[in-house]
Design an enzyme around this catalytic site. Structure first.
Site, short mmCIF file in Angstrom:
data_model
loop_
_atom_site.label_atom_id
_atom_site.label_comp_id
_atom_site.label_asym_id
_atom_site.label_seq_id
_atom_site.Cartn_x
_atom_site.Cartn_y
_atom_site.Cartn_z
CG ASP A 40 -0.28 -0.02 2.52
OD1 ASP A 40 -0.10 1.06 3.13
OD2 ASP A 40 0.06 -1.12 3.00
CD GLU A 132 -3.15 4.82 9.68
OE1 GLU A 132 -2.12 5.16 10.29
OE2 GLU A 132 -3.22 4.74 8.45
#
Length: 236
Positions: A40, A132
């Protein structure tokens, strides 16, 4: 001494069950038990040579998919997204897009931001909610916001989004609240996947310090957890 030896052997067996092997060109150990590996990226990886990425093969491993950052918050667009989205597909990689979620921004506007930028085509991976940070937002409010984003994005694409999350946030916010969603876990402990819902665990980010031809600096490495033939279940 005998007990210590047993503990060390047990730990070694747990580590070896994923067939870890150091592959020098990638600069990290990879769990070769899994057949599908990918990465990613975001603008932090700068301009990527996707042809070199797709051509790289070492230790019997080649990269088959790439998730890329598309949007963040209610207005931000990753400056490399359009190029990454176009060129990763042209290079033959399976592609997916993710949104970096801000708990203090309107979730509906965040979903709109992602939808405006990401035009999924048949064969593309499901959209990803990258969760996150919590910024001190009360848990109930935060969970409601996540649910709004997920519901709106699923309604638009007709495909259930994937939730990317670390071990701490999974335990605090995701488990028990979003169990129907596919899970992409960031966990660098190497051995503790059993603490997640294995029926929903689809991707595992196991290292953030790999190297890939065509990309500057460190790269996040992932594997697809289920049987390889099930990967198309996560595609449009």
């Amino acid at each position: 001494m005998g007990l210590l030896l047993l503990v060390l052997v047990w730990r070694g067996c747990r580590r070896d069950d994923k067939q870890w092997q150091y592959i020098k060109p990638y600069g990290i150990r990879l769990p070769l038990k899994y057949g599908i590996h990918g990465i990613d990226v975001s603008h932090h990886n700068r301009k990527i040579d996707w042809k070199r990425v797709s051509q790289m093969q070492a230790g019997g491993v080649r990269l088959q998919f790439a998730f890329m950052k598309a949007t963040e918050g209610a207005t931000h667009i990753d400056r490399q997204f359009a190029r990454n989205w176009r060129e990763a597909k042209a290079a033959g990689l399976l592609r997916g897009a993710y949104h970096f979620y801000h708990p203090r921004r309107d979730p509906k506007k965040q979903a709109d931001n992602f939808i405006r930028q990401v035009k999924l085509q048949p064969g593309d991976l499901a959209p990803v909610l990258d969760f996150e940070i919590d910024r001190g937002v009360p848990a109930e409010e935060l969970i409601d916001g996540l649910r709004i984003w997920l519901t709106q994005v699923e309604a638009h694409y007709g495909l259930r989004p994937i939730i990317y999350v670390n071990a701490n946030f999974y335990k605090r916010y995701i488990a028990g609240n979003f169990d129907k969603y596919p899970l992409w876990i960031a966990d660098y402990s190497n051995t503790q996947l059993s603490r997640y819902d294995t029926e929903k665990l689809v991707f595992w980010q196991h290292n953030k310090n790999g190297y890939v031809n065509g990309i500057q600096g460190f790269v996040d490495f992932n594997v697809f957890i289920p049987e390889p033939g099930k990967l198309n279940h996560l595609c449009l």
